[in-house]
Write an enzyme that holds these catalytic residues in place. Structure first.
Site, PDB file in Angstrom:
ATOM      1  N   CYS A  38       7.318 -12.239  31.619  1.00  0.00           N
ATOM      2  CA  CYS A  38       6.041 -12.423  30.922  1.00  0.00           C
ATOM      3  C   CYS A  38       6.211 -13.409  29.783  1.00  0.00           C
ATOM      4  O   CYS A  38       5.268 -14.061  29.364  1.00  0.00           O
ATOM      5  CB  CYS A  38       5.554 -11.077  30.405  1.00  0.00           C
ATOM      6  SG  CYS A  38       6.869 -10.141  29.665  1.00  0.00           S
ATOM      7  N   GLU A  52       0.777  -3.921  27.880  1.00  0.00           N
ATOM      8  CA  GLU A  52       1.417  -5.223  27.623  1.00  0.00           C
ATOM      9  C   GLU A  52       1.176  -6.064  28.862  1.00  0.00           C
ATOM     10  O   GLU A  52       1.544  -5.659  29.968  1.00  0.00           O
ATOM     11  CB  GLU A  52       2.912  -5.051  27.339  1.00  0.00           C
ATOM     12  CG  GLU A  52       3.213  -4.177  26.119  1.00  0.00           C
ATOM     13  CD  GLU A  52       2.526  -4.626  24.829  1.00  0.00           C
ATOM     14  OE1 GLU A  52       2.225  -5.829  24.677  1.00  0.00           O
ATOM     15  OE2 GLU A  52       2.250  -3.761  23.973  1.00  0.00           O
TER      16      GLU A  52
END
Ligand code: NAD
Length: 541
Positions: A327, A293
């Protein structure tokens, strides 16, 4: 499980404590912060259940007070990594055979330890190491990590219950084996919960793990190690090494027994790791699982029918909480011209009220960015925006690294939808806004989809349902987590499984069953009750 189909506790999200003035949790975390900040911790490696010190150490300092030292941590050498591999493979012999209810028991206990006796400690460590406000620490290192641990146990049992059809003469069973070999967890600085989840979810499924935390999260990684140890994770199951990331990775990936990478961090590092695995592919005993990720360039699109105050709040929270170092943080906005005046006014008003400084002072909403390299990069982009004709800084724009790495929440307005800060992940408190003509909504959606290599999170804000529908369709592949009338941050385990595609990762959705499925290798067992004794079928006459 030999003697019962055991049920696990139904997973529920850990309630977020308020830390309001006078609350007992606030007193507890302030006391713990003060003790840890003023003390000196020594963080060794953790291999085979033993603390390993090395000759090579580095100091740890809080980003908001970088001259102040809170401790040291030990750096692994090649032989330590090799020891960790050997010890993990040895531990695998017992751990991979451990009945699931005992694995579940260990990680459910870890969740309760964090919810109770370790809560103040893990929050204080996260405030110090990563410079999080108490609210940001609480939703990450306490609540999200607890949720990961509880929900993963439930998801594990749901996976195990998934069994094929059988007939009266043959019984089909699937057992969900851990991967053969050992796995590798590489974690980022920004979430203590991710740091705890990546190694623990693989271990929960019966794997053995070598975990390499970020050098900028060591203090809170130490608390996670302490929790896992107290919860009863046996020696060798999760081994922790700090230090030279490239050396550690090369040593691990040179082993034929390497069987899985669970990574979260920047895109370029992930691509590099994938290449290394590819280069070694013929040497592995099994094809390694790769889950990563990675970065994001997350957006807010505001339609002309959106409520200006709601859009402003989504920008302020979505872009500036934890200094934009999520993020999922909003970093590019596309706002309809007819509402931009009001949105801008509210954002500027809000930012005037925001205080910046140490997380120990709980009036502060914004604290420091993680390290000097990040500070310098952000300061350069801000300086460039000050010079560029197609960019105007409408809020913030100041920075100061004399005591801590402080960057003011900054909003850049640009007339160029492809301006560098509309495309590149900066990972800091800088939001860039492009104002579009109301009539160009459809064109703007295309622009949003095409502007960045990433596809992590994004939001549409509108009251017109047709506009919401159009954006939902047009942006189908632009974000793995898509929000309607909300900021694009704050995913909750069990509610919004998290992850994005394109350059944002393999989208294996942390906090869901899908992620756990990557750490097992099913074996089908067919048992036939009356075994044939004649090869001839009836058609042979
Ligand atoms: P980073 O890429 O600097 O570091 C991530 C990890 O990779 C760290 O453990 C680091 O030590 C390690 N690493 C660095 N160089 C390496 C190398 N050559 N070989 C092996 N390992 C190496 O990222 P960061 O600054 O810690 O975290 C921020 C990044 O993480 C951002 O890009 C952010 O978008 C991303 N992130 C993504 C998600 C998500 O779910 N998509 C979640 C959190 C963070």
């Amino acid at each position: 499980m030999g003697k019962g189909f055991f049920k696990v506790p139904v997973a529920v999200n850990e309630p977020v404590k308020t830390y309001a003035p006078g609350s007992p949790e606030r007193e507890a975390v302030i006391a713990e912060y003060s003790k840890m900040f003023r003390g000196k911790v020594d963080v060794p490696l953790y291999i085979n259940g033993k603390y390993v010190t090395t000759k090579n150490t580095k100091t740890m300092s809080p980003p908001h007070d970088h001259k102040h030292v809170v401790g040291t941590y030990h750096l692994a050498e090649k032989n330590h990594v090799e020891d960790a591999i050997a010890t993990a493979l040895e531990a695998r012999k017992s751990w991979s055979q451990m009945p699931w209810e005992h694995r579940a028991g260990i990680f459910l206990k870890a969740a309760e330890l964090i919810a109770g006796p370790y809560r103040a400690k893990i929050n204080a460590a996260t405030m110090i190491a990563q410079s999080k406000t108490i609210h940001q620490a609480e939703i990450d290192s306490a609540c999200e990590l607890i949720d990961f641990l509880r929900f993963n146990v439930q998801f594990m049992t749901e996976i195990y219950q998934d069994q094929p059809q059988s007939t009266s003469d043959a019984w089909n069973r699937v057992e969900y084996r851990p991967l053969e070999g050992f796995t590798y967890a590489v974690t980022p600085f920004n979430f203590t919960a991710i740091a705890g989840n990546l190694p623990s979810c693989m271990a929960l499924m019966g794997n053995v793990v070598i975990w390499k935390p970020s050098n900028h999260q060591v203090y809170s990684a130490k608390v996670i190690m302490d929790v896992f140890e107290e919860a009863g994770v046996p020696p060798g199951v999760i081994n922790v090494v700090f230090g030279d990331a490239a050396m550690i990775t090369d040593t691990i990936m040179a082993s034929p027994d390497f069987s899985g990478l669970h990574y979260t961090g920047s895109t370029s590092v992930f691509q590099n790791l994938w290449k290394k695995i590819g280069n070694n592919i013929a040497n592995y005993k099994t094809y390694p699982r790769i889950v990563g990720e990675t970065g994001g360039k997350d957006f807010i699109v505001a339609h002309k029918t959106a409520d200006a105050k709601q859009v402003a709040t989504a920008i302020v929270r979505g872009a500036f909480e934890f200094q934009g170092q999520k993020c999922s943080a909003a970093s590019r906005g596309y706002i309809a011209k007819s509402i931009w005046g009001d949105v801008k006014k509210h954002v500027i008003e809000d930012l005037k009220t925001i205080k910046m400084g140490s997380p120990e002072d709980m009036d502060n909403f914004v604290t420091a960015v993680i390290h000097e390299a990040s500070f310098d990069k952000l300061a350069n982009y801000i300086d460039q925006a000050k010079k560029d004709k197609n960019a105007t800084i409408i809020a913030g724009g100041n920075y100061d690294k004399s005591k801590g790495y402080f960057i003011e929440p900054t909003v850049i307005e640009t007339t160029d939808p492809k301006y560098p800060t509309m495309c590149t992940e900066l990972f800091g408190p800088v939001m860039t806004v492009y104002v579009y003509d109301d009539k160009d909504f459809s064109k703007t959606l295309k622009l949003v989809d095409e502007t960045s290599e990433y596809a992590l999170t994004g939001a549409i804000m509108a009251t017109d349902r047709y506009a919401i529908d159009e954006a939902t369709k047009a942006l189908q592949n632009s974000a793995g987590n898509f929000y309607i009338n909300d900021k694009p941050t704050g995913a909750v385990v069990g509610q919004q499984p998290f992850g994005g595609a394109r350059a944002s990762g393999t989208n294996d959705k942390a906090g869901s069953m899908q992620n756990l499925l990557r750490w097992i290798s099913p074996r089908l067992i067919k048992e036939t009750f009356v075994t044939p004794t004649d090869y001839r079928y009836p058609f042979l006459g």
